[in-house]
Design a protein around this motif. Structure first.
Motif, PDB file in Angstrom:
ATOM      1  N   LYS A  22      45.371  29.205  43.574  1.00 50.74           N
ATOM      2  CA  LYS A  22      45.412  30.373  42.694  1.00 50.74           C
ATOM      3  C   LYS A  22      44.138  30.463  41.851  1.00 50.74           C
ATOM      4  CE  LYS A  22      49.072  31.577  40.483  1.00 50.74           C
ATOM      5  NZ  LYS A  22      50.302  31.588  39.664  1.00 50.74           N
ATOM      6  N   GLU A  23      43.674  29.327  41.338  1.00 49.59           N
ATOM      7  CA  GLU A  23      42.446  29.305  40.531  1.00 49.59           C
ATOM      8  C   GLU A  23      41.246  29.684  41.390  1.00 49.59           C
ATOM      9  OE1 GLU A  23      39.875  28.872  37.315  1.00 49.59           O
ATOM     10  OE2 GLU A  23      42.059  29.054  37.365  1.00 49.59           O
ATOM     11  N   MET A  24      41.193  29.171  42.619  1.00 49.59           N
ATOM     12  CA  MET A  24      40.090  29.502  43.519  1.00 49.59           C
ATOM     13  C   MET A  24      40.071  31.005  43.813  1.00 49.59           C
ATOM     14  SD  MET A  24      39.245  28.106  47.352  1.00 49.59           S
ATOM     15  CE  MET A  24      40.504  29.113  48.117  1.00 49.59           C
ATOM     16  N   ASN A  25      41.230  31.595  44.060  1.00 50.50           N
ATOM     17  CA  ASN A  25      41.298  33.033  44.313  1.00 50.50           C
ATOM     18  C   ASN A  25      40.818  33.827  43.101  1.00 50.50           C
ATOM     19  OD1 ASN A  25      42.238  32.761  46.912  1.00 50.50           O
ATOM     20  ND2 ASN A  25      44.382  32.875  46.321  1.00 50.50           N
ATOM     21  N   HIS A  26      41.179  33.363  41.905  1.00 52.60           N
ATOM     22  CA  HIS A  26      40.736  34.031  40.679  1.00 52.60           C
ATOM     23  C   HIS A  26      39.214  33.947  40.548  1.00 52.60           C
ATOM     24  CE1 HIS A  26      40.753  35.406  36.554  1.00 52.60           C
ATOM     25  NE2 HIS A  26      40.087  34.327  36.202  1.00 52.60           N
ATOM     26  N   LEU A  27      38.652  32.770  40.813  1.00 51.32           N
ATOM     27  CA  LEU A  27      37.195  32.598  40.721  1.00 51.32           C
ATOM     28  C   LEU A  27      36.469  33.426  41.776  1.00 51.32           C
ATOM     29  CD1 LEU A  27      37.047  28.763  40.022  1.00 51.32           C
ATOM     30  CD2 LEU A  27      36.576  30.622  38.410  1.00 51.32           C
ATOM     31  N   MET A  28      37.035  33.518  42.968  1.00 47.51           N
ATOM     32  CA  MET A  28      36.408  34.323  44.017  1.00 47.51           C
ATOM     33  C   MET A  28      36.414  35.804  43.641  1.00 47.51           C
ATOM     34  SD  MET A  28      37.791  32.335  47.408  1.00 47.51           S
ATOM     35  CE  MET A  28      37.166  33.534  48.561  1.00 47.51           C
ATOM     36  N   LYS A  29      37.471  36.258  42.988  1.00 48.06           N
ATOM     37  CA  LYS A  29      37.534  37.646  42.533  1.00 48.06           C
ATOM     38  C   LYS A  29      36.455  37.905  41.489  1.00 48.06           C
ATOM     39  CE  LYS A  29      40.602  41.055  40.483  1.00 48.06           C
ATOM     40  NZ  LYS A  29      41.904  41.332  39.895  1.00 48.06           N
ATOM     41  N   GLN A  30      36.285  36.959  40.556  1.00 45.42           N
ATOM     42  CA  GLN A  30      35.235  37.097  39.543  1.00 45.42           C
ATOM     43  C   GLN A  30      33.856  37.122  40.195  1.00 45.42           C
ATOM     44  OE1 GLN A  30      36.038  33.775  36.928  1.00 45.42           O
ATOM     45  NE2 GLN A  30      36.919  35.159  35.396  1.00 45.42           N
ATOM     46  N   GLN A  31      33.658  36.256  41.178  1.00 47.71           N
ATOM     47  CA  GLN A  31      32.377  36.193  41.875  1.00 47.71           C
ATOM     48  C   GLN A  31      32.083  37.511  42.580  1.00 47.71           C
ATOM     49  OE1 GLN A  31      32.262  33.312  45.023  1.00 47.71           O
ATOM     50  NE2 GLN A  31      30.033  33.186  45.001  1.00 47.71           N
ATOM     51  N   LYS A  32      33.090  38.102  43.194  1.00 46.17           N
ATOM     52  CA  LYS A  32      32.914  39.378  43.881  1.00 46.17           C
ATOM     53  C   LYS A  32      32.545  40.483  42.889  1.00 46.17           C
ATOM     54  CE  LYS A  32      35.289  42.527  47.021  1.00 46.17           C
ATOM     55  NZ  LYS A  32      36.516  42.779  47.774  1.00 46.17           N
ATOM     56  N   GLU A  33      33.189  40.487  41.723  1.00 42.04           N
ATOM     57  CA  GLU A  33      32.868  41.485  40.700  1.00 42.04           C
ATOM     58  C   GLU A  33      31.439  41.334  40.204  1.00 42.04           C
ATOM     59  OE1 GLU A  33      35.925  40.851  37.812  1.00 42.04           O
ATOM     60  OE2 GLU A  33      37.462  41.825  39.029  1.00 42.04           O
ATOM     61  N   ILE A  34      30.997  40.085  40.010  1.00 43.93           N
ATOM     62  CA  ILE A  34      29.620  39.833  39.580  1.00 43.93           C
ATOM     63  C   ILE A  34      28.640  40.291  40.654  1.00 43.93           C
ATOM     64  CG2 ILE A  34      27.952  37.999  39.071  1.00 43.93           C
ATOM     65  CD1 ILE A  34      30.321  36.496  37.725  1.00 43.93           C
ATOM     66  N   PHE A  35      28.932  39.960  41.903  1.00 44.77           N
ATOM     67  CA  PHE A  35      28.060  40.372  43.003  1.00 44.77           C
ATOM     68  C   PHE A  35      27.951  41.892  43.071  1.00 44.77           C
ATOM     69  CE2 PHE A  35      27.503  41.721  47.427  1.00 44.77           C
ATOM     70  CZ  PHE A  35      26.298  41.100  47.717  1.00 44.77           C
ATOM     71  N   ASN A  36      29.072  42.593  42.923  1.00 43.93           N
ATOM     72  CA  ASN A  36      29.047  44.055  42.964  1.00 43.93           C
ATOM     73  C   ASN A  36      28.224  44.627  41.811  1.00 43.93           C
ATOM     74  OD1 ASN A  36      30.590  44.203  45.284  1.00 43.93           O
ATOM     75  ND2 ASN A  36      32.518  44.419  44.182  1.00 43.93           N
ATOM     76  N   THR A  37      28.335  44.035  40.636  1.00 50.81           N
ATOM     77  CA  THR A  37      27.554  44.488  39.482  1.00 50.81           C
ATOM     78  C   THR A  37      26.063  44.297  39.738  1.00 50.81           C
ATOM     79  OG1 THR A  37      29.358  43.920  37.993  1.00 50.81           O
ATOM     80  CG2 THR A  37      27.184  44.175  37.012  1.00 50.81           C
ATOM     81  N   ILE A  38      25.691  43.139  40.271  1.00 44.16           N
ATOM     82  CA  ILE A  38      24.281  42.859  40.567  1.00 44.16           C
ATOM     83  C   ILE A  38      23.783  43.802  41.653  1.00 44.16           C
ATOM     84  CG2 ILE A  38      22.711  41.141  41.554  1.00 44.16           C
ATOM     85  CD1 ILE A  38      24.451  39.010  40.123  1.00 44.16           C
ATOM     86  N   SER A  39      24.588  44.040  42.676  1.00 42.52           N
ATOM     87  CA  SER A  39      24.182  44.934  43.766  1.00 42.52           C
ATOM     88  C   SER A  39      23.941  46.350  43.260  1.00 42.52           C
ATOM     89  CB  SER A  39      25.256  44.965  44.850  1.00 42.52           C
ATOM     90  OG  SER A  39      25.375  43.712  45.461  1.00 42.52           O
ATOM     91  N   LYS A  40      24.814  46.837  42.381  1.00 44.78           N
ATOM     92  CA  LYS A  40      24.640  48.178  41.821  1.00 44.78           C
ATOM     93  C   LYS A  40      23.389  48.258  40.978  1.00 44.78           C
ATOM     94  CE  LYS A  40      29.558  49.267  41.783  1.00 44.78           C
ATOM     95  NZ  LYS A  40      30.758  49.427  40.939  1.00 44.78           N
ATOM     96  N   SER A  41      23.131  47.202  40.193  1.00 46.33           N
ATOM     97  CA  SER A  41      21.931  47.175  39.358  1.00 46.33           C
ATOM     98  C   SER A  41      20.672  47.159  40.218  1.00 46.33           C
ATOM     99  CB  SER A  41      21.943  45.957  38.440  1.00 46.33           C
ATOM    100  OG  SER A  41      23.023  46.004  37.560  1.00 46.33           O
TER     101      SER A  41
END
Length: 63
Positions: A37-56
């Motif tokens: 469950k913790e790994m899934n939560h961290l992967m979701k955060q990582q995906k959100e960060i990646f999307n933010t960086i990609s948009k920037s």
């Protein structure tokens, strides 16, 4: 089977009972379940960060 007790069963009512019954079908250890469950939560955060960086990066490249 003459007597079927489960039709009258109401299931767990307390938060603790619901948490315990939720673990009944678990085929892995509770510790591993928590880690997954913790790994899934961290992967979701990582995906959100990646999307933010990609948009920037897209906005910077577009100029």
């Amino acid at each position: 089977m003459k007597h079927k007790s489960w039709p009258k069963s109401t299931g767990a009512r307390t938060v603790e009972g619901k948490a315990r019954s939720k673990m009944n079908a678990l085929k892995i250890s509770p510790e591993l379940h928590t880690l997954i469950k913790e790994m899934n939560h961290l992967m979701k955060q990582q995906k959100e960060i990646f999307n933010t960086i990609s948009k920037s990066a897209y906005v910077c490249a577009k100029g």
